[in-house]
Design a protein around this motif. Structure first.
Motif, PDB file in Angstrom:
ATOM      1  N   ILE A  92      -3.073  -2.585  13.943  1.00 21.09           N
ATOM      2  CA  ILE A  92      -3.488  -3.666  14.466  1.00 21.09           C
ATOM      3  C   ILE A  92      -4.676  -4.520  13.729  1.00 21.09           C
ATOM      4  O   ILE A  92      -4.328  -5.693  13.421  1.00 21.09           O
ATOM      5  N   TYR A  93      -5.454  -3.679  12.928  1.00 22.50           N
ATOM      6  CA  TYR A  93      -6.538  -4.313  12.193  1.00 22.50           C
ATOM      7  C   TYR A  93      -5.842  -4.861  11.043  1.00 22.50           C
ATOM      8  O   TYR A  93      -6.389  -6.070  10.504  1.00 22.50           O
ATOM      9  N   LYS A  94      -4.815  -4.439  10.375  1.00 21.52           N
ATOM     10  CA  LYS A  94      -4.362  -5.033   9.054  1.00 21.52           C
ATOM     11  C   LYS A  94      -3.485  -6.222   9.429  1.00 21.52           C
ATOM     12  O   LYS A  94      -3.604  -7.317   8.757  1.00 21.52           O
ATOM     13  N   LYS A  98      -4.578  -9.706   7.695  1.00 22.51           N
ATOM     14  CA  LYS A  98      -3.611  -9.866   6.406  1.00 22.51           C
ATOM     15  C   LYS A  98      -3.988 -10.721   5.515  1.00 22.51           C
ATOM     16  O   LYS A  98      -3.508 -10.613   4.418  1.00 22.51           O
ATOM     17  N   ASN A  99      -4.775 -11.768   5.859  1.00 22.42           N
ATOM     18  CA  ASN A  99      -5.100 -12.774   4.939  1.00 22.42           C
ATOM     19  C   ASN A  99      -6.411 -12.809   4.121  1.00 22.42           C
ATOM     20  O   ASN A  99      -6.817 -13.638   3.326  1.00 22.42           O
ATOM     21  N   LEU A 104      -9.279  -5.272   3.932  1.00 21.77           N
ATOM     22  CA  LEU A 104      -8.216  -4.383   4.283  1.00 21.77           C
ATOM     23  C   LEU A 104      -8.555  -2.984   3.399  1.00 21.77           C
ATOM     24  O   LEU A 104      -8.198  -2.060   3.818  1.00 21.77           O
ATOM     25  N   GLU A 105      -9.093  -3.335   2.189  1.00 22.92           N
ATOM     26  CA  GLU A 105      -9.468  -2.174   1.223  1.00 22.92           C
ATOM     27  C   GLU A 105     -10.488  -1.265   1.744  1.00 22.92           C
ATOM     28  O   GLU A 105     -10.827  -0.296   1.273  1.00 22.92           O
ATOM     29  N   MET A 106     -11.354  -1.785   2.505  1.00 18.47           N
ATOM     30  CA  MET A 106     -12.787  -1.093   3.061  1.00 18.47           C
ATOM     31  C   MET A 106     -12.434  -0.331   4.280  1.00 18.47           C
ATOM     32  O   MET A 106     -13.264   0.266   4.918  1.00 18.47           O
TER      33      MET A 106
END
Length: 298
Positions: A92-94, A98-99, A104-106
């Motif tokens: 859900i977080y991704k 997504k933009n 996302l890396e953290m």
């Protein structure tokens, strides 16, 4: 019909006063009916959302969360308890970020909490459910949008009471105006009525033209009020659609399966509103003139 038109022409100002007071009353009734049903729809929409969200500590095992879920469902107060695992929370977080690759890396599944989204059978049970969950071992945070639900409930209740009070007050005024106007018309036709009575005409026969006129005014004012209201809605539709863009279709009293939607107004809901408005208008016109003829035609 010709007799009714003649009667209206003989007392144009009184007839216009009857039409006008009925028009304003029914226009306000249409507005308040749509506003009340809209807020009821909003409240129903809010009630379909997770009303209490429970986030668990990282050390809490899935088995323990499953046990808490079963205990909640066993109380009978919970309609549904939806479990979201750490991996599902990461997905859900991704999707939400997504933009933004840096965010996302953290983040990994290990730092995201598992959660339960709880739907109650009754809004009134929410505070008790939230308080009980705060005391459960392994619970990190309980998110309860109590203020939103309470404000909506208070607003809807207040709107119903204000609407009922205003409409009762206006209906009383309508009756007074109709009775006064009809009494004036009866006085103008006094000789004609006396002649009809001498010829053996019944009370019902003498009353009928006045009752028919009351229903006509009710129908005409209801139709005019309804058309004006929806003309205003049509003109304001671009603004309303933009302002309410985040709100989904709102069913009327949960009857969405039958095509009854308050917002955006479905054809069936518009038809139902028109029927209710016309029936109310004709009923008020008939009742007002009936009371007047009962008092003044002996």
């Amino acid at each position: 019909m010709n007799e009714m038109i003649t009667s209206i022409k003989r007392t144009p100002y009184q007839s216009f006063a009857s039409f006008l007071i009925l028009f304003f009353t029914l226009f306000l009734a249409v507005f308040l009916f749509n506003l009340t049903t809209f807020f009821n729809g909003i409240l129903s929409f809010v009630e379909t959302k997770p009303q209490v969200t429970v986030y668990f500590e990282n050390e809490t095992k899935e088995g323990a969360i499953g046990s808490i879920k079963q205990q909640l469902e066993a109380t009978g107060k919970v309609a549904q308890a939806k479990y979201t695992s750490k991996q599902e929370a990461l997905k859900i977080y991704k999707d939400l970020n997504k933009n933004n690759p840096l965010l996302l890396e953290m983040v990994s599944a290990d730092i995201l909490p598992a959660s339960l989204e709880i739907y109650a059978n009754k809004v009134s049970d929410l505070p008790q459910i939230a308080e009980q969950l705060k005391k459960v071992p392994g619970v990190d945070e309980v998110v309860f949008q109590r203020d939103v639900v309470d404000k909506l409930l208070s607003l809807t209740t207040m709107l119903r009471r204000v609407s009922a009070t205003l409409l009762v007050f206006l209906v009383i005024i309508v009756f007074v105006v109709l009775m006064t106007t009809t009494a004036f018309k009866i006085a103008l036709k006094k000789e004609e009525i006396e002649l009809l009575r001498l010829l053996g005409a019944s009370h019902g026969y003498v009353r009928w033209p006045f009752l028919k006129e009351g229903m006509f005014f009710g129908f005409a004012s209801a139709t005019t009020a309804f058309l004006l209201y929806y003309l205003i809605i049509l003109v304001l539709n671009p603004f309303l659609s933009s302002y309410l863009s985040g709100i989904p279709s709102l069913a009327f009293l949960g009857l969405g399966n039958y095509g009854l939607y308050v917002w955006p107004p479905s054809p069936l809901f518009i038809l139902l509103s028109y029927i209710l408005t016309v029936v109310s208008g004709m009923g008020i016109g008939l009742a007002g003139n009936y009371l007047s003829t009962s008092k003044y035609i002996k």
